[in-house]
Motif scaffolding. Structure first.
Motif, PDB file in Angstrom:
ATOM      1  N   TYR A   1      -1.702   0.194   1.575  1.00 15.29           N
ATOM      2  CA  TYR A   1      -0.378  -0.039   2.161  1.00 15.29           C
ATOM      3  C   TYR A   1      -0.117  -1.514   2.453  1.00 15.29           C
ATOM      4  N   ASN A   2      -1.186  -2.222   2.840  1.00 11.42           N
ATOM      5  CA  ASN A   2      -0.993  -3.616   3.237  1.00 11.42           C
ATOM      6  C   ASN A   2      -0.711  -4.521   2.036  1.00 11.42           C
ATOM      7  N   PHE A   3      -1.309  -4.197   0.883  1.00 14.03           N
ATOM      8  CA  PHE A   3      -1.155  -5.072  -0.289  1.00 14.03           C
ATOM      9  C   PHE A   3      -0.651  -4.344  -1.535  1.00 14.03           C
ATOM     10  N   ASP A   4      -1.387  -3.297  -1.953  1.00 17.36           N
ATOM     11  CA  ASP A   4      -1.095  -2.701  -3.265  1.00 17.36           C
ATOM     12  C   ASP A   4       0.328  -2.161  -3.336  1.00 17.36           C
ATOM     13  N   ALA A   5       0.696  -1.350  -2.343  1.00 17.02           N
ATOM     14  CA  ALA A   5       2.010  -0.713  -2.378  1.00 17.02           C
ATOM     15  C   ALA A   5       3.120  -1.731  -2.154  1.00 17.02           C
TER      16      ALA A   5
ATOM     17  N   PRO B   1       3.555  -2.984   5.732  1.00 14.48           N
ATOM     18  CA  PRO B   1       3.033  -1.700   5.242  1.00 14.48           C
ATOM     19  C   PRO B   1       3.888  -0.506   5.679  1.00 14.48           C
ATOM     20  N   MET B   2       4.681  -0.695   6.732  1.00 15.21           N
ATOM     21  CA  MET B   2       5.552   0.417   7.140  1.00 15.21           C
ATOM     22  C   MET B   2       6.712   0.601   6.163  1.00 15.21           C
ATOM     23  N   GLN B   3       6.957  -0.382   5.298  1.00 18.04           N
ATOM     24  CA  GLN B   3       7.982  -0.156   4.262  1.00 18.04           C
ATOM     25  C   GLN B   3       7.600   1.037   3.386  1.00 18.04           C
ATOM     26  N   PRO B   4       6.457   0.968   2.677  1.00 17.59           N
ATOM     27  CA  PRO B   4       6.089   2.126   1.858  1.00 17.59           C
ATOM     28  C   PRO B   4       5.838   3.392   2.681  1.00 17.59           C
ATOM     29  N   ARG B   5       5.267   3.229   3.860  1.00 17.54           N
ATOM     30  CA  ARG B   5       5.007   4.417   4.683  1.00 17.54           C
ATOM     31  C   ARG B   5       6.324   5.106   5.075  1.00 17.54           C
TER      32      ARG B   5
ATOM     33  N   GLY C   1       9.620   1.654  -6.831  1.00 20.34           N
ATOM     34  CA  GLY C   1       9.087   2.563  -7.853  1.00 20.34           C
ATOM     35  C   GLY C   1       7.765   3.180  -7.455  1.00 20.34           C
ATOM     36  N   MET C   2       7.018   2.484  -6.585  1.00 21.14           N
ATOM     37  CA  MET C   2       5.699   2.996  -6.201  1.00 21.14           C
ATOM     38  C   MET C   2       5.759   4.050  -5.095  1.00 21.14           C
ATOM     39  N   VAL C   3       6.910   4.281  -4.503  1.00 22.13           N
ATOM     40  CA  VAL C   3       6.995   5.304  -3.445  1.00 22.13           C
ATOM     41  C   VAL C   3       6.641   6.656  -4.072  1.00 22.13           C
ATOM     42  N   PRO C   4       5.592   7.297  -3.564  1.00 29.66           N
ATOM     43  CA  PRO C   4       5.028   8.446  -4.276  1.00 29.66           C
ATOM     44  C   PRO C   4       5.973   9.646  -4.390  1.00 29.66           C
TER      45      PRO C   4
END
Lengths: 368, 806
Positions: free
Chosen positions: A143-147, A191-195, A319-322
């Motif tokens: 969450y911190n980097f990859d996503a 990281p709360m963006q993707p979360r 696009g990476m949001v699962p």
């Protein structure tokens, strides 16, 4: 008959003079008892009217009654005057030194300036339609980097920049060697963006306040600081919307006359990326102090103060949001991240970041 | 990246002051950290001089007294000089009084051992042209005295210190920045310095062979060879540029590699070809434990993640990062093999992190360079090798891997530009910007078809990336400021939990407490200082792998340490009366051993010590804060949140006074504690002598129990009958039990006095309570009250062994 009437007149004259001369309410009360009390002469004359000759009764009774009423009224009037004067005198004697402090002494508490600033910012964005969400400080590399579209070689991932958390053997056994499952202290609130996007379908408008950590320590960096992240995604959110939103924010925090400008920059998770400057509130954006014309020390003569980094959410992040709900061909939006310490330092002219964490009572008492 | 402006001006020369140029660059995406002056200042005082006479100083062995013609038509200047090589007849560089030297000092006329000296004859280090201080510079004898020195030597330059973002390694080269300046200012851009490649064609070098075992990590490896090389110092112009750029000068060959890297952004490495064993180079992964002595004199231990370049005798370089000593170019070198290669960026990054070794070459290679750049650097280097070292090329170019993938073509839709930015940029403007940046542009139906140049291959891969390019150069000033419509279906607001958290904090502020914000980090020794035994849950802390210090190597399992630290910090500054709280996160390892994340919760804790209220002129201060002061604060928080807490004596926390601590219960669940700090623990923070009241609770649990919505309760219908009750119980019965029992019969139960002593007898305590008797449906009559009191008497007797005494 005339003797009785004369007596009434004499008593009245005497009483009138005495009432006028009474100096205190106590003396006046004595006069009232003396002239109108149960044992006084005038009431007794009235009570004795029945024994008088019938032709006298009317005259004497009337005269005595008149005299009593007159004296009662005079006593009442004189009494009011005396009482008012006496109250005035008592109040004068009752004066205190009103410059002494209130009692009991009241301790006044304060919110920490970081909390006060955070709340102020939260409230501004609530007014702009954002909700406030929070997330973990101990965070997965995923969450911190990859996503967030960080290149595998991005320097922020390095052990020299980011705190990594030691994982017990039981965790290593469970997650294996996957580097995305490494654990860090989050380096930003991003990281709360993707979360948040994984948890909520678009449109979304959130801010994320919280503590973040980077391996850095000097007058302008502490290894722990506070950020507020913003994310707004809808079908038609533009860079102009980002500019307008941050202009509204800047004016709410730094004053209605403020302006903002966008400067291009690079962040892995936004494209285009911009840094946002607010016009200097000390020199009014001119770069020179109004009275002396000297170079403004706050903005270093540039007229602008850098306040945050931001940009349009990178299509890869969407696009990476699962859940697949954030198709980057359909959804777009902006994201920003600001340092609470930075805003508080600018606003309150705090010279050294470390003061926030010393928690000296003399510092704490100044804000909040 | 230090950018000497004189160097930039070789390629692009916008008509802007350095400050204007810096602003323009900043507004198009290249931050300028500072504008630096390199070399000397007050240039009018630096001139060419002719040494007319030169005699021994009468009173100093090492000094000479010279007269120097400065071409100013006046008397020759007398200058005292300490250089061993100064002699009459020389043409020299002179700094006159008033000159400003590279370190900023201003030269003054002076006396040296009694002889006046009106200036200085210069050695090269004195004008930042090198580090040689062995003797003065001798200039070309044909130069006339009085010629401005700046016309002859590059003694002054302005340097921009650029902050190049990690996506733009092309701007880690002067020509790349020149291209950016061209696009930002419109000033014409010169042809690339690699436009002509003077090197002989051909794909081989006699006696040299190159192999690459790991093409995925080394997509291109090129080599050229030279003989008849004469190692020596570089010319002044080249040294001046490197020094201005912040690079040490070594010798002409090494300086050429650095110069070309600074110009093109592409690192090069020069081998002494005679010391490349077997004339072979092979790129492979290092073997576990393999060792190599690098140029910085450190022996490095390698592993298979690291790439090495080996010759017939073994590893000779750490690929892409640093050469080895064995094949280093040195004084006697005559044959040079010039390597220019392309490496996998992430691998370079990992190698440098692992070896804790960074270099200018590695810093470029880790960004991922374009294979095309290799031959560009070779072309520039070829020309300089011939010009500056007298080299003769040997053979052609060995090229393993070749150029990169065919360039990508991306459609830039006009409509997409508007929809992303919120304002249009017309097609012709976009086309002009992209062309200036080196992109290929062709008209398409709905926009432009854009060809990405190799040096932007990794950075620009999507339409959004192109939009950024046109937007940043077009500028954002014209962009309108708009507020997006909220279509989420929710108003912007705090959650009920966030509102309640604020409420809890505000209660403590309202009671005079200052909020502190402590460190999440703490020291492992904290656990010992708090006397937490092995095996205790608070020992299951989150540990950092790479803390900045031992004192910050774990995350705090409790706020107690933070509050004690703040109290101690203030006590040490004469501010020992402390009433503080913190509302923040605490961390423990997750209860699930397979869970990588931590168990985090938001805690609320307060610490009070010293008088409970400030001194007043009407007499005294409040009593000293203790466990009850802390408890009162916590009760106020609970009351504000409308949660019901209960308290039970408990000695589970070794850092608290065992007789003055309660666990805090919420519906039977422990949510925290309230107590006094154990005096032995308080002493560890220099807080001994007075009680230190403390509470800490899990605020999330309190907030979760708080009602979100409060329903109305009738307040007016029937009046209550208020009475005081005195209950005598054995002193082992907690007051809370008495109050709880009374509360089953009456309302608004409040303990207002507690007494133990002669009047109640040994082993007994009298608890005085103020209560309200009331019924929902009627006004209570005297006999109702009597009945309730009777009930109370029975239950007190039966359940607590107590009695009602009034």
């Amino acid at each position: 008959m005339s003797t009785t009437l004369d007596r009434i007149a004499a008593l009245s004259d005497e009483a009138r003079a005495a009432i006028a001369g009474a100096g205190t309410t106590a003396a006046l009360e004595e006069l009232r008892v003396g002239y109108l009390g149960r044992k006084a002469e005038l009431p007794n004359l009235l009570r004795g009217v029945a024994q008088l000759a019938p032709e006298e009764r009317g005259l004497v009774g009337k005269a005595a009654n008149q005299a009593r009423k007159e004296l009662e009224a005079l006593i009442e009037e004189r009494g009011s005057t005396l009482a008012a004067g006496e109250l005035d005198a008592r109040l004068v004697a009752d004066a205190v030194d009103v410059t002494l402090p209130g009692t009991p002494a009241q301790a006044v508490g304060r919110l920490h300036v970081l909390t006060a600033t955070r709340r102020e910012i939260e409230d501004v964005f609530c007014g702009l339609g954002f909700t406030v969400v929070e997330g973990p400080e101990v965070e997965l590399v995923h969450y911190n980097f990859d996503a967030l579209n960080h290149d595998p070689a991005h320097p922020a991932r390095g052990r020299s920049d980011t705190f990594y958390v030691r994982r017990p053997q039981s965790v290593l056994d469970a997650v294996g060697p996957d580097p995305a499952q490494e654990v860090v202290l989050r380096t930003h609130t991003s990281p709360m963006q993707p979360r948040a996007m994984a948890a909520q379908a678009p449109p979304i408008a959130i801010i994320v306040p919280g503590r973040v950590y980077r391996r850095d320590s000097d007058a302008t960096h502490t290894p722990q600081f506070h950020q507020i992240e913003g994310l707004a995604v809808d079908e038609d959110i533009t860079l102009a919307d980002l500019k307008g939103t941050l202009l509204a924010f800047a004016r709410a925090i730094f004053g209605d006359e403020r302006d903002v400008r966008l400067r291009p920059h690079f962040f892995p998770f936004t494209e285009p990326s911009v840094e946002v400057d607010v016009s200097c509130f000390q020199c009014g954006g001119t770069g020179a102090l109004p009275r002396t014309g000297a170079r403004c020390n706050l903005c270093k003569g540039t007229g602008w103060l850098e306040i945050l980094g931001s940009g349009m959410v990178d299509p890869n992040v969407l696009g990476m949001v699962p859940t697949g709900e954030y198709d980057p061909e359909r959804w777009q939006g902006f994201a920003f991240g600001m340092g609470v310490e930075r805003i508080a330092m600018l606003k309150h002219a705090v010279p050294d970041l470390r003061l926030f964490y010393d928690n000296d009572l003399r510092f704490l008492a100044q804000f909040g | 990246m230090r950018l000497p402006l004189s160097w930039l001006h070789d390629h692009v020369a916008p008509d802007l002051t350095p400050r204007e140029l810096a602003t323009r660059l900043a507004m198009t995406g290249t931050e300028v950290d500072r504008i630096d002056h390199h070399g000397v200042d007050a240039l009018e005082h630096f001139v060419v001089g002719k040494v007319l006479t030169c005699v021994q100083h009468p009173d100093a062995d090492r000094l000479r007294v010279c007269t120097v013609d400065l071409g100013d038509g006046g008397e020759p200047a007398q200058i005292v000089c300490g250089a061993p090589n100064v002699a009459a007849g020389q043409t020299v560089a002179v700094a006159r009084p008033g000159s400003i030297m590279p370190d900023g000092t201003k030269l003054k006329a002076s006396k040296l051992r009694g002889q006046t000296s009106a200036g200085m004859i210069l050695a090269e280090d004195e004008v930042a042209l090198g580090d040689d201080h062995a003797g003065i510079m001798e200039l070309d004898g044909t130069l006339a005295a009085g010629t401005p020195l700046a016309d002859v030597l590059p003694i002054s330059d302005t340097v921009l210190e650029l902050e190049v973002t990690p996506n733009r390694p092309d701007c880690l080269g002067v020509y790349g920045v020149a291209r950016e300046v061209h696009a930002a200012t419109g000033a014409p851009l010169g042809a690339p310095p690699w436009a002509d490649d003077p090197h002989p064609a051909g794909d081989g070098i006699p006696g040299v062979s190159i192999t690459v075992e790991v093409p995925e990590l080394n997509p291109r490896f090129t080599a050229r060879a030279y003989e008849d090389v004469t190692i020596g110092p570089s010319p002044a112009w080249l040294r001046a540029r490197l020094l201005a750029a912040g690079i040490r000068t070594i010798n002409n060959v090494v300086d050429i590699t650095n110069y070309v890297m600074w110009l093109t952004g592409q690192p090069l490495h020069a081998f002494d070809l005679d010391r490349v064993a077997g004339g072979t180079l092979n790129v492979r992964r290092a073997r576990d434990g393999e060792k190599l002595l690098t140029l910085d004199d450190v022996e490095r231990t390698l592993d298979p993640d690291v790439l090495v370049i080996e010759d017939a005798d073994g590893p000779t370089s750490i690929a892409g990062v640093m050469g080895g000593q064995r094949s280093e170019v040195q004084a006697g070198t005559t044959r040079v093999l010039m390597e220019v290669a392309t490496w996998d960026g992430p691998n370079m990054n990992r190698t440098m992190a692992k070896l804790q070794l960074r270099s200018e070459a590695g810093a470029r290679n880790e960004k991922g360079l374009a294979p095309e750049q290799a031959l560009e650097a070779q072309a520039v280097a070829s020309r300089l090798m011939v010009e500056l070292t007298g080299a003769t090329p040997v053979g052609g170019t060995i090229d393993v891997g070749g150029p990169g993938a065919a360039p990508q073509v991306i459609r830039l839709r006009d409509a997409r530009v508007v929809s992303l930015l919120g304002a249009p940029i017309d097609r012709a403007t976009s086309s002009g910007i992209l062309t200036a940046l080196g992109f290929g542009v062709r008209e398409a139906d709905d926009g432009l078809d854009v060809t990405v140049p190799p040096f932007r291959r990794l950075d620009v891969t999507r339409e959004a990336d192109l939009i950024e390019e046109v937007a940043r150069l077009n500028g954002f000033d014209a962009l309108p400021s708009t507020i997006p419509e909220n279509r989420t279906g929710f108003p912007g607001r705090l959650t009920p939990q966030q509102r309640l958290r604020r409420r809890a904090e505000d209660v403590l502020v309202g009671r005079g407490l200052a909020e502190a914000v402590g460190w999440s980090f703490t020291e492992p020794a904290l656990l010992d200082r708090l006397r937490i035994p092995e095996g205790h849950r608070l020992r299951q802390v989150v540990e950092l792998e790479n803390p900045m210090s031992e004192a910050q190597s774990i995350l705090r399992p409790t706020i107690v340490g933070s509050l004690l630290d703040v109290a101690a910090h203030n006590a040490a500054r004469g501010q020992g009366d402390v009433a503080i709280f913190e509302s923040g996160t605490v961390y423990l390892r997750h209860g699930d051993p397979a869970q990588p994340l931590a168990d985090e919760h938001h805690a609320l804790a307060a610490l009070v010590t010293g008088p409970m209220s400030p001194a007043s002129w009407r007499g005294g201060t409040g009593p000293l804060a203790d466990v009850f002061a802390a408890k009162g604060l916590l009760e106020a928080v609970a009351e504000a949140l409308r949660v019901e807490l209960s308290f039970k004596a408990c000695a589970d926390w070794p850092f608290l006074h065992p007789g003055r601590t309660a666990e805090v219960l919420l519906g039977g669940t422990r949510v925290g504690f309230v107590g006094e700090v154990h005096p032995a623990v308080a002493a560890g923070w220099d807080l001994a002598g007075r009680p230190v009241g403390l509470f800490a609770v899990n605020l999330e649990q309190l907030v979760a129990a708080a009602p979100e919505v409060v329903a109305y309760r009738d307040v007016t219908s029937f009046p209550a009958v208020r009475q005081d009750l005195a209950v005598v119980v054995p002193d082992t019965v907690p007051a809370a039990d008495v109050a709880a029992l009374v509360a089953q019969v009456a309302d608004e139960v409040r303990i207002f006095d507690v007494y133990a002593g002669e009047q109640v007898g040994p082993g007994k305590t009298s608890v005085a309570l103020r209560v309200a008797f009331r019924a929902k449906d009627r006004t209570l009559a005297e006999e109702d009250i009597a009945r309730l009191r009777g009930k109370l008497v029975k239950r007190l007797e039966k359940e607590l062994g107590g009695e009602l005494r009034g």
